[in-house]
Design an enzyme around this catalytic site. Sequence first.
Site, mmCIF file in Angstrom:
data_model
loop_
_atom_site.group_PDB
_atom_site.id
_atom_site.type_symbol
_atom_site.label_atom_id
_atom_site.label_comp_id
_atom_site.label_asym_id
_atom_site.label_seq_id
_atom_site.Cartn_x
_atom_site.Cartn_y
_atom_site.Cartn_z
ATOM 1 N N LYS A 1 -0.426 -2.431 -17.424
ATOM 2 C CA LYS A 1 -0.666 -3.530 -16.482
ATOM 3 C C LYS A 1 -1.804 -3.090 -15.584
ATOM 4 O O LYS A 1 -1.649 -2.179 -14.768
ATOM 5 C CB LYS A 1 0.577 -3.859 -15.660
ATOM 6 N N LYS B 1 6.849 -7.829 -16.376
ATOM 7 C CA LYS B 1 6.015 -6.799 -15.758
ATOM 8 C C LYS B 1 6.905 -5.742 -15.144
ATOM 9 O O LYS B 1 7.967 -6.052 -14.587
ATOM 10 C CB LYS B 1 5.054 -7.397 -14.740
ATOM 11 N N ARG C 1 -7.803 -16.424 -12.267
ATOM 12 C CA ARG C 1 -6.402 -16.791 -12.473
ATOM 13 C C ARG C 1 -6.072 -18.146 -11.841
ATOM 14 O O ARG C 1 -5.264 -18.901 -12.328
ATOM 15 C CB ARG C 1 -5.547 -15.697 -11.850
ATOM 16 N N GLU D 1 -8.617 -8.737 -18.387
ATOM 17 C CA GLU D 1 -8.562 -8.320 -16.989
ATOM 18 C C GLU D 1 -9.812 -7.494 -16.701
ATOM 19 O O GLU D 1 -10.166 -6.615 -17.496
ATOM 20 C CB GLU D 1 -7.289 -7.481 -16.796
ATOM 21 N N ARG E 1 6.130 -18.914 -16.036
ATOM 22 C CA ARG E 1 6.513 -17.543 -15.731
ATOM 23 C C ARG E 1 7.860 -17.320 -16.403
ATOM 24 O O ARG E 1 8.892 -17.629 -15.849
ATOM 25 C CB ARG E 1 6.630 -17.364 -14.214
ATOM 26 N N ARG F 1 -7.656 -11.315 -13.323
ATOM 27 C CA ARG F 1 -7.473 -11.935 -14.633
ATOM 28 C C ARG F 1 -8.657 -12.849 -14.906
ATOM 29 O O ARG F 1 -9.072 -13.619 -14.052
ATOM 30 C CB ARG F 1 -6.198 -12.756 -14.618
ATOM 31 N N PHE G 1 -6.780 -9.095 -23.585
ATOM 32 C CA PHE G 1 -5.389 -9.037 -24.031
ATOM 33 C C PHE G 1 -4.870 -10.286 -24.733
ATOM 34 O O PHE G 1 -3.775 -10.283 -25.265
ATOM 35 C CB PHE G 1 -4.432 -8.607 -22.909
#
Length: 571
Positions: free
Chosen positions: A264, A432, A284, A314, A426, A269, A354
């Site tokens: 992470k 995470k 983001r 990222e 989410r 982002r 990613f």
Amino acid sequence: MIPVGGTGNLGETLYRYLAELCEGIESTTKRLVIVDLVAQFLKKLSIEEVAPSIRMIVGEAFPEWSGQTLDVSWRTIQKVIRSITKASDEEMLSAFSEKGDLGDMAKILMLRKDVSKQATLLPKPLTILEVYRSFQSISEAKGSGSKKKKENLVLSLLSRSEPLEAKYIVKNLIGEMRHGASSGLMEEAVAKASGAPLEMIKRAYMLMGDLGEVAEKAMRGGPQALDDVKPTPFHPIKPMLAQAVESVAEALREHGGITSLEYKLDGARLQIHIRGGEVKIFSRRLTEVTTSLPDVVEQVRNNIQPGEAIIEGEAVAVGKDARPLTFQNLMKRFRRVKGIEEMVREIPVKLYLFDIIYLDGKLLIDLPYSERRKALSQVAGEIELVPQLITCDVDKAQEFFEEAKNKGHEGLMAKKIESTYTPGRRGKKWLKIKETEALDLVIVGADWGYGRRVNWLSDYYLAARNEETGELQIIGKTFKGLTDEEFEEITEKLLKLKTIEYGRTVRVKPEIVVETIFEEIQKSPKYESGYALRFARIKRIREDKNVEDIDTMEKVKRLYENQFKAKSKTL
Ligand code: AMP
């Protein structure tokens, strides 16, 4: 029943009906009733009123990616309400503490002062479009003098409002609609009003990122109008988000024993859109940041060949030794304190990729993560993919976690191998894992729960102590972390401590101390303390502590600052 459809002077629907609708939503917990009320309401609107109404009902006046924000402070709103109602500090405080909500405070004070009757001129009733246009003007007030401009706009809006209208205008201004119209319910209402299948509405919302626009499209053209909704390069899509877990073991358990771990990274982002030779990058929050990242644009251009693609990654600021620098360093890039060439030289960034969402006319979100990652590696050229470890072994996972932290990263992401990409959600497909700090806080109030929790005080206002003034200041609210038995026990205790009850809220003597974990501390106008815990969760009830033992605002501030410093210590 809520009356709908009446028109203002311009043949436009009155804002009063929208406020009454919101009040109706607030007064019930029944999903079907809410869906029905909203659907009936939408059907009576003219097409151009649909999108603004949806946005104002959910309390998001502008989609996040539009770059428009209202950005009006608590202080400004309080000032305006004071000037309209001539309320004293004490009256304001007591009106506020009735519900702990600025919108309700406005309504209570306006009702008390009966300001509408004091107006000498006959006020023209506000229409939905007028209120929305004012919101637009407020969001457009930028630069020097913008605070005053915003204040004047809020003043002219609120001085024309009835008390109930003021309540919802204020709630919109501070971005806090606490009624039960979640976006899920609103999707159902849009489906019902337009006749388009719910799944279609959900998908269109996912891809367009603005339920208002989806509703307008569906109400105008019916289900067929949503057939062609596909992501288009240069129109950003809401990013998929992750839920927090406390350990790699928990992540493995959640994902059924095997998961794909990735570092992470603590950067920004990026959603990178490519069409032909053109590249645009979105943050983001879906605002365009291309001009701050000319080096990333060039790297993408040199490496990624396809005609059209939307990929995600990222960007991390890196020092001379290529180790990650703090997030604050990276932010300087976006704030552009100096010329961009200088910023590129001073703060080099490294891009890690990613995910891939779209490639040459094909939407890839329904492919499993493992296949998307394969497709991404095929288009990435020399750009690095974020380091990954697929494992079912807790020890190996823990080692990878330590490795990520030792290299200066934030922790790990665990991605369920067969999971699809769900924009804007989410969920548990992405988890995470990072280390959490805890705060001991005291419960100063609670809201009665909904649904299964209706008989419990289950949503708690948590406060820390301001050492200078001795005051307890609220920094968060949560209903997470307790078992049913604990809810029951706490409800009983809180009722004994009750000082006052308004609507759904009970104020209590501060006695129950809870150890609270959270994901992040944010500066926020939501509470008077100026800080708010993001994703707070009660870890345990601290029977062994009393209100003297709780943590201070000093500590809250320190932890807030440490969030930025933590990573630089590892360099
Ligand atoms: P949070 O902001 O704490 O909800 O964590 C999610 C954010 O982590 C994403 O929005 C990304 O900016 C960031 N992130 C860092 N590394 C990864 C990764 N390997 N996969 C996905 N997101 C990542």
